[in-house]
Design a protein around this motif. Structure first.
Motif, PDB file in Angstrom:
ATOM      1  N   LYS A   3       0.831  -1.207   0.000  1.00 21.91           N
ATOM      2  CA  LYS A   3       0.000   0.000   0.000  1.00 21.91           C
ATOM      3  C   LYS A   3       0.863   1.254   0.000  1.00 21.91           C
ATOM      4  N   THR A   4       0.337   2.290  -0.615  1.00 21.32           N
ATOM      5  CA  THR A   4       0.970   3.605  -0.534  1.00 21.32           C
ATOM      6  C   THR A   4       0.612   4.241   0.812  1.00 21.32           C
ATOM      7  N   THR A 164      -3.132   8.067  -7.196  1.00 25.91           N
ATOM      8  CA  THR A 164      -1.908   8.336  -6.445  1.00 25.91           C
ATOM      9  C   THR A 164      -0.740   8.651  -7.373  1.00 25.91           C
ATOM     10  N   ARG A 166       3.607   9.641  -7.071  1.00 30.67           N
ATOM     11  CA  ARG A 166       4.796   9.879  -6.258  1.00 30.67           C
ATOM     12  C   ARG A 166       5.772  10.723  -7.057  1.00 30.67           C
ATOM     13  N   GLU A 201       2.530  12.100  -3.208  1.00 31.05           N
ATOM     14  CA  GLU A 201       3.505  11.867  -2.143  1.00 31.05           C
ATOM     15  C   GLU A 201       4.871  12.302  -2.649  1.00 31.05           C
ATOM     16  N   SER A 266       4.980   4.383   2.434  1.00 27.57           N
ATOM     17  CA  SER A 266       4.594   3.523   1.318  1.00 27.57           C
ATOM     18  C   SER A 266       5.424   2.250   1.338  1.00 27.57           C
ATOM     19  N   ALA A 270       4.644  -1.043  -3.128  1.00 26.15           N
ATOM     20  CA  ALA A 270       3.450  -0.257  -3.457  1.00 26.15           C
ATOM     21  C   ALA A 270       3.553   0.265  -4.885  1.00 26.15           C
ATOM     22  N   PHE A 272       2.124   3.094  -7.570  1.00 26.49           N
ATOM     23  CA  PHE A 272       1.435   4.364  -7.741  1.00 26.49           C
ATOM     24  C   PHE A 272       0.842   4.433  -9.150  1.00 26.49           C
TER      25      PHE A 272
END
Length: 464
Positions: A3-4, A164, A166, A201, A266, A270, A272
Motif C-alpha cells: 500500500k501507498t 496516487t 509519487r 507523495e 509507502s 506499493a 502508484f
C-alpha cells in the motif's frame, strides 16, 4: 501488492463505501477560518443540528486580520466575517483562537506548530492550501463550504478517492535553493494542472534532507499543481518537530504514537498510478513571470520566447505577460521592484525569517522598496523576538508586523497598488491576487531578501 502512504491513511478512515458512489471518510481534524464557514454553520442551524464532535474542531481568523495593528478591523465585511466566526464557535462549543491572542495565526501555520496536525490524520479545512498539513504525514484536503457543513454535522465527509502519484527528488540542493524553489520548479515542469485528480507523495533523498519547515512549504504548494493532497512520510525529523508541542501525545502515549507513525510509509512494493522523477542539481533559485504559479523560470534565465510556446497556449501566455508588463525573451533579473512580501502559509515560519535575516544582516533595505514582513503565527513572532531576528531586521530598515495572511491576498489592508511589482513568498500570482492591478513575482525568502536590498529582482546567491 503493498500500500501507498495515501492508501494506508485513506483505508483506515473509511466508514462506508457508497455503491457506485463516493466514500464516507472519517475526519480527525476540522479547521475553520472566517471566510468559508458562515454558511456551513447556518446549515447546521437551519437543520437544528449541533457540531457532532466539537473537540475535533479548531478555528481562528487569518484572512481578514490586519498586520499593522489588531485592535480593530476597519473593513466592515472583514469585521463581520471575524465576528460571525467567533459567535458561531461560541454557540457550537468550538475552540477559537481569536485575533491578537497568543494562539492566533494563519491556520495552516498554527496547526502543525501546535501538533494539532499529526501523522496518520485526515484533516479538512475550507481552504485550498490545507494540503500544507500533509507534510507531517497526514491526509489533508481543502474542501467547499457544503463539505465543511458535512464534517461539522457528522465528523465525516463524502469524497471520491483520488489516484496516487509519487514525485521523487534525488540529490543535494545547490546553494541558495530552497523548498520554495523546488515547488516552483515542479510546477513549471508539470504545469498547474499536471497533478489534477491525484494525491501526491513527495519522496527521495532531497525530501528526506529537507527541514520540516521546507516540507510544509512544499506540501502547501501541492494544490497549485491541481493535486488533491500533498504528503510526506513521517520520519525522525517529523517526530522531533512534533515532540513536546502543545497538543502532541505525552509520556507513554507519545511512544505508542511514534511506534504507529513509523508504519506510515509507502510499502516497498506499493504501486502508484503515476511516478515522476527529478534531480535536485537541476534546480536553481526560481521566479515566476506570468499569472499562474507554473509560469516560472530560473532567476538567471529569460522569459520564454513566443516561438517556444505551443501554439494553442500562446494567447494565454501573452495575456499573462501583458498583465505583468513583461516581454517574451526578456531577462527579469535586474527588473525594478516596488514591494516585497515575506510571509503567508507558504513561507511565514521561523526558518523563513532566519533565511531572510541571513541576507539582510549588515545591509540596508533599498529606500524605494516597501516591505511587509509578516509572521505566520504569534509563536513565530515570539521566536523572532527571542532570537533577536527583529533587531537584525530593524537595523536593516525593516519593520516586523503582526501575524496575518497579509499580502497573500487582497482581503486585508496589505494591498499592493495597481501596476506595482511585488516579489512575494506567497503561493499565488493570479491577476489581482495581491490587490487590483497588482503584479506578483513568486520567489523564495532568500530571493525576496536580496531583492529588498537591491531594489531589483536579484539572484540571492550574490549574497551567500
Amino acid at each position: 501488492m503493498g500500500k501507498t502512504l495515501f492508501d494506508k491513511i485513506w483505508d483506515s478512515h473509511v466508514v462506508r463505501q457508497v455503491e457506485d458512489g463516493p466514500t464516507q471518510l472519517y475526519i480527525d481534524r476540522l479547521y475553520c477560518h472566517e471566510v468559508t464557514t458562515p454558511q456551513a454553520f447556518d446549515t447546521l442551524r437551519d437543520k437544528g443540528l449541533k457540531a457532532f464532535r466539537p473537540t475535533k474542531i479548531f478555528a481562528m481568523p487569518d484572512h481578514n486580520t490586519p498586520s499593522d495593528q489588531q485592535e480593530v478591523i476597519n473593513d466592515p465585511i472583514g469585521r463581520k466575517q471575524v465576528e460571525t466566526l467567533e459567535a458561531n464557535c461560541k454557540e457550537f462549543g468550538i475552540t477559537y483562537f481569536g485575533m491578537g491572542s497568543k494562539d492566533n495565526g494563519i491556520i495552516h501555520v498554527v496547526g502543525p506548530e501546535k501538533a494539532l496536525s499529526l501523522p496518520g490524520m485526515t484533516i479538512i479545512c475550507g481552504d485550498s492550501h490545507t494540503s500544507t498539513h500533509g507534510a507531517v504525514g497526514a491526509l489533508a484536503m481543502g474542501v467547499g463550504t457544503s463539505e465543511v457543513a458535512e464534517v461539522l454535522a457528522s465528523q465525516c465527509i463524502l469524497q471520491t478517492k483520488p489516484k496516487t502519484m509519487r514525485i521523487n527528488i534525488e540529490g543535494k540542493l545547490q546553494k541558495g535553493v530552497t523548498a520554495k524553489d523546488v515547488a516552483l520548479y515542479i510546477m513549471a515542469q508539470m504545469t498547474t494542472g499536471g497533478a489534477t485528480g491525484y494525491a501526491v507523495e513527495y519522496a527521495g533523498s532531497t525530501i528526506r534532507n529537507m527541514s520540516m519547515e521546507g516540507r510544509l512549504t512544499l506540501s502547501n504548494l501541492s494544490i497549485e499543481m491541481g493535486s488533491r493532497a500533498g504528503m510526506i512520510a513521517p520520519d525522525e525529523k517529523t517526530f522531533d518537530y512534533l515532540k513536546g508541542r502543545e497538543y502532541a501525545p505525552k509520556g507513554e502515549a507519545w511512544d505508542e504514537a511514534v511506534a504507529e507513525w513509523k508504519e506510515l510509509r509507502s510499502d516497498d512494493d506499493a504501486v502508484f498510478d503515476k511516478e515522476v522523477n527529478y534531480r535536485a542539481e537541476d534546480i536553481e533559485p526560481r521566479i515566476t513571470y506570468g499569472t499562474n504559479p507554473g509560469a516560472g523560470i530560473a532567476i538567471n534565465e529569460c522569459v520564454p520566447a513566443l516561438e517556444s510556446i505551443a501554439e494553442e497556449e500562446r494567447d494565454g501566455f501573452m495575456a499573462g505577460l501583458r498583465y505583468m508588463q513583461f516581454q517574451p525573451g526578456e531577462k527579469l533579473e535586474g527588473h525594478a521592484v516596488d514591494y516585497v512580501f515575506l510571509g503567508a502559509c507558504t513561507n511565514g515560519r521561523i526558518e523563513d525569517f532566519r533565511a531572510f535575516a541571513s541576507v539582510v544582516k549588515g545591509r540596508k533595505k533599498h529606500p524605494d522598496v516597501v516591505a511587509w514582513l509578516v509572521p505566520g503565527s504569534q509563536l513565530v513572532r515570539r521566536q523572532i523576538l527571542e532570537e533577536g531576528i527583529d533587531k537584525v531586521l530593524e537595523e536593516a530598515g525593516f519593520e516586523l508586523r503582526l501575524p496575518s495572511c497579509s499580502s497573500c491576498l487582497a482581503m486585508n489592508p496589505d494591498k499592493v497598488p495597481a501596476g506595482k511589482l511585488c516579489v512575494s513568498t506567497s503561493n499565488r500570482n493570479f491577476v489581482g491576487r495581491q490587490g487590483p492591478g497588482s503584479r506578483t513575482v513568486l520567489a523564495s525568502p532568500l530571493t525576496v531578501a536580496a531583492s529588498a536590498i537591491t531594489g531589483k529582482i536579484t539572484d540571492p546567491r550574490e549574497f551567500l
